[in-house]
Enzyme design. Structure first.
Site, PDB file in Angstrom:
ATOM      1  N   GLU A 281       8.438  35.255  20.328  1.00 25.14           N
ATOM      2  CA  GLU A 281       9.429  34.185  20.162  1.00 25.14           C
ATOM      3  C   GLU A 281       9.906  33.623  21.493  1.00 25.14           C
ATOM      4  O   GLU A 281      10.165  32.429  21.622  1.00 25.14           O
ATOM      5  CB  GLU A 281      10.628  34.733  19.362  1.00 25.14           C
ATOM      6  CG  GLU A 281      11.728  33.728  19.087  1.00 25.14           C
ATOM      7  CD  GLU A 281      11.478  32.877  17.848  1.00 25.14           C
ATOM      8  OE1 GLU A 281      12.454  32.384  17.269  1.00 25.14           O
ATOM      9  OE2 GLU A 281      10.292  32.679  17.476  1.00 25.14           O
TER      10      GLU A 281
ATOM     11  N   THR B  12      11.584  21.637  17.578  1.00 18.88           N
ATOM     12  CA  THR B  12      12.257  22.477  18.569  1.00 18.88           C
ATOM     13  C   THR B  12      11.859  22.040  19.979  1.00 18.88           C
ATOM     14  O   THR B  12      12.690  22.042  20.899  1.00 18.88           O
ATOM     15  CB  THR B  12      11.889  23.961  18.356  1.00 18.88           C
ATOM     16  OG1 THR B  12      12.305  24.350  17.043  1.00 18.88           O
ATOM     17  CG2 THR B  12      12.588  24.847  19.369  1.00 18.88           C
TER      18      THR B  12
END
Length: 293
Positions: free
Chosen positions: A122, A170
């Site tokens: 991540e 994002t």
């Protein structure tokens, strides 16, 4: 076979950019079964039924940590967490995959090690940490190692989650942020983040209203969210203690002590163009759970 239940998460939480996160009562429930060979994923779009799926990537990285190698895997996927809406859908997949591999092979890794594995993929722990530990968490990374602490959150805290009919990237949401910020703005956010953690514990509405203000990301990211100002005004008009962007958006959250706050907004939301849906959620205090079936 093991069943993994992972909560949705909201990250950033006003001034807590890339550090604060909270688990919410919306879930992905995923079954993992090891087989002799191959990979089969049921329940998600064909484009994600492959080795690049985040569940599989986290599973394999965990197997590597255990000095083992996957043979075959059958995944049955169900999730109520919307994709690309700022509610931690990617983090939920990572946590589920890592936890499944751990549980199916002796359950020898603690949650800190699961956090480390998921953070390697991540790149930041603000969603992953609350998905693992539950509740309100503050996280940081030092020398590539993630650290997370858990804060108490008042039982009155209700999160009215507002989700529109569009997604935000994002990547674009990070790209729009300034490369440098004014020193005064940095101090503004640091002071409010520190106060916010206490205000969420005590449910001091005056402090919540002040402490959830932010100068580092929301003034920029709000530009990517259609009808942001209109939705914010609707929520504040109906008595929200505060209003903030969830993750990188486009989901927004109205914080209040009213468990049915969405009902207050229903008529006004009908006047909006982007089909905003409102859901009343509470903080999930358990984090990821596993059950052998």
């Amino acid at each position: 076979m093991v069943r993994i239940k992972v909560p949705a998460t909201t990250a950033n939480i006003g001034p807590g950019f890339d550090s604060l996160g909270c688990a919410l009562s919306l879930y992905a429930v995923i079954d993992f079964e090891e087989t002799d060979a191959g990979l089969l994923i049921d329940g998600c779009e064909p484009a994600y039924q492959n080795e690049e799926n985040l569940m599989v990537a986290a599973y394999d990285l965990t197997m590597k940590r255990l000095n083992m190698q996957r043979k075959g895997l059958h995944i049955r996927f169900h999730s109520d967490i919307p994709i690309s809406r700022g509610l931690g859908s990617s983090a939920a997949l990572l946590v589920a995959g890592s936890m499944a591999a751990n549980v199916l092979h002796g359950n020898t890794l603690d949650k800190g090690e699961i956090l480390d594995i998921c953070n390697q993929i991540e790149g930041h722990p603000d969603n992953v940490a609350p998905a693992i530990y539950g509740g309100l968490t503050a996280s940081l990374v030092e020398a590539d190692k993630p650290y997370s602490v858990r804060y108490p959150i008042n039982e009155q805290a209700c999160f009215c989650v507002l989700i529109p009919n569009f997604q935000t990237s994002t990547h674009e949401a990070r790209k729009i942020l300034p490369a440098q910020v004014d020193f005064k703005d940095a101090v503004y956010n640091v002071s409010r983040t520190a106060v916010l953690c206490r205000a969420l514990e005590t449910w001091d509405e005056e402090l919540l209203t002040i402490a959830l203000n932010d100068r580092l990301h929301q003034p920029y990211r709000s530009q990517l969210i259609h009808e942001y100002d209109k939705i914010r005004q609707i929520c504040l008009k109906h008595g929200a203690a505060a209003f903030f962007i969830s993750g990188s958006g486009p989901t927004c959250i109205a914080l209040s002590k009213h468990a049915d706050f969405s009902k207050r907004l229903a008529e006004d939301l009908k006047q909006c163009r982007h089909l905003w849906q409102a859901f009343d959620l509470k903080a999930d205090l358990k984090g990821v759970e596993s059950e052998e079936i």
